[in-house]
Design a protein around this motif. Structure first.
Motif, mmCIF file in Angstrom:
data_model
loop_
_atom_site.group_PDB
_atom_site.id
_atom_site.type_symbol
_atom_site.label_atom_id
_atom_site.label_comp_id
_atom_site.label_asym_id
_atom_site.label_seq_id
_atom_site.Cartn_x
_atom_site.Cartn_y
_atom_site.Cartn_z
ATOM 1 N N ASN A 256 1.076 -1.066 0.109
ATOM 2 C CA ASN A 256 -0.253 0.170 0.119
ATOM 3 C C ASN A 256 0.889 1.448 0.051
ATOM 4 O O ASN A 256 1.464 1.485 1.023
ATOM 5 C CB ASN A 256 -0.971 0.052 1.065
ATOM 6 N N LYS A 257 1.252 1.843 -1.222
ATOM 7 C CA LYS A 257 1.844 3.211 -1.288
ATOM 8 C C LYS A 257 1.164 4.150 -1.382
ATOM 9 O O LYS A 257 -0.037 4.485 -1.687
ATOM 10 C CB LYS A 257 2.715 2.892 -2.640
ATOM 11 N N PRO A 258 1.850 5.291 -1.128
ATOM 12 C CA PRO A 258 1.351 6.713 -1.009
ATOM 13 C C PRO A 258 0.882 7.065 -2.441
ATOM 14 O O PRO A 258 1.278 6.596 -3.229
ATOM 15 C CB PRO A 258 2.028 7.836 -0.507
ATOM 16 N N PRO A 259 -0.305 8.004 -2.591
ATOM 17 C CA PRO A 259 -0.676 8.444 -3.903
ATOM 18 C C PRO A 259 0.331 9.128 -4.881
ATOM 19 O O PRO A 259 0.272 9.087 -6.010
ATOM 20 C CB PRO A 259 -1.916 9.189 -3.794
ATOM 21 N N TRP A 260 1.370 9.681 -3.765
ATOM 22 C CA TRP A 260 2.393 10.502 -4.885
ATOM 23 C C TRP A 260 3.642 9.547 -5.413
ATOM 24 O O TRP A 260 4.291 10.068 -6.052
ATOM 25 C CB TRP A 260 2.836 11.546 -4.045
ATOM 26 N N THR A 261 3.464 8.198 -5.226
ATOM 27 C CA THR A 261 4.366 7.292 -5.690
ATOM 28 C C THR A 261 4.284 7.171 -7.028
ATOM 29 O O THR A 261 3.336 7.090 -7.931
ATOM 30 C CB THR A 261 4.094 5.863 -5.097
#
Length: 146
Positions: A40-45
């Motif tokens: 689960n990565k941040p949306p800015w990845t």
């Protein structure tokens, strides 16, 4: 005027971080691993294709940076700045096996925090030797946010 020594030392200086970066991926697969894709990565990845381009660019900048400092007297005159550089380069190498290879997210975070301090120290030590060399390392700190 460029001479053979300048060209050769620049090739080595750039080749070292590029080689270390690619060698690190042999121990963990990097962003192409299924494990990383499922995190689960941040949306800015950024998308996965950006990482090899950015890391190669950062490694080239690191190599040029170290070369600019090396040209100011080599290891005998710039032992501390170049030593800090080698230390942060070793930490950079270790991050990939820790995070991608062993999936130690917590240890990876701790290692990145130590790496940020090592990069900041390298920038600090490079600054009086060659300000351009120091500035070339600044994007390297920010990229670890992703």
């Amino acid at each position: 005027m460029w001479n053979l020594w300048d060209v050769g030392s620049l090739v080595i200086a750039v080749g070292l971080p590029v080689g270390v970066g690619f060698a690190g991926t042999a121990f963990g697969g990097g962003g192409d691993s299924e494990w990383y894709k499922e995190l689960n990565k941040p949306p800015w990845t950024p998308p996965g294709w950006v990482f090899p381009i950015m890391w190669t660019t950062l490694y080239i900048l690191m190599g040029v940076s170290s070369w600019l400092v090396y040209k100011e007297g080599g290891f005998s005159a710039q032992g501390y700045p170049l030593g800090a550089y080698i230390f942060q380069l070793a930490l950079n190498f270790l991050w990939t096996p820790i995070f991608f290879g062993m999936h130690f997210v917590g240890y990876g975070l701790i290692e990145i925090i130590i790496l940020w301090f090592a990069i900041a120290l390298t920038i600090y030590l490079f600054l009086p030797v060659n300000p351009i060399a120091a500035y070339l390392l600044i994007p390297y700190i920010g990229w670890y946010v992703f």
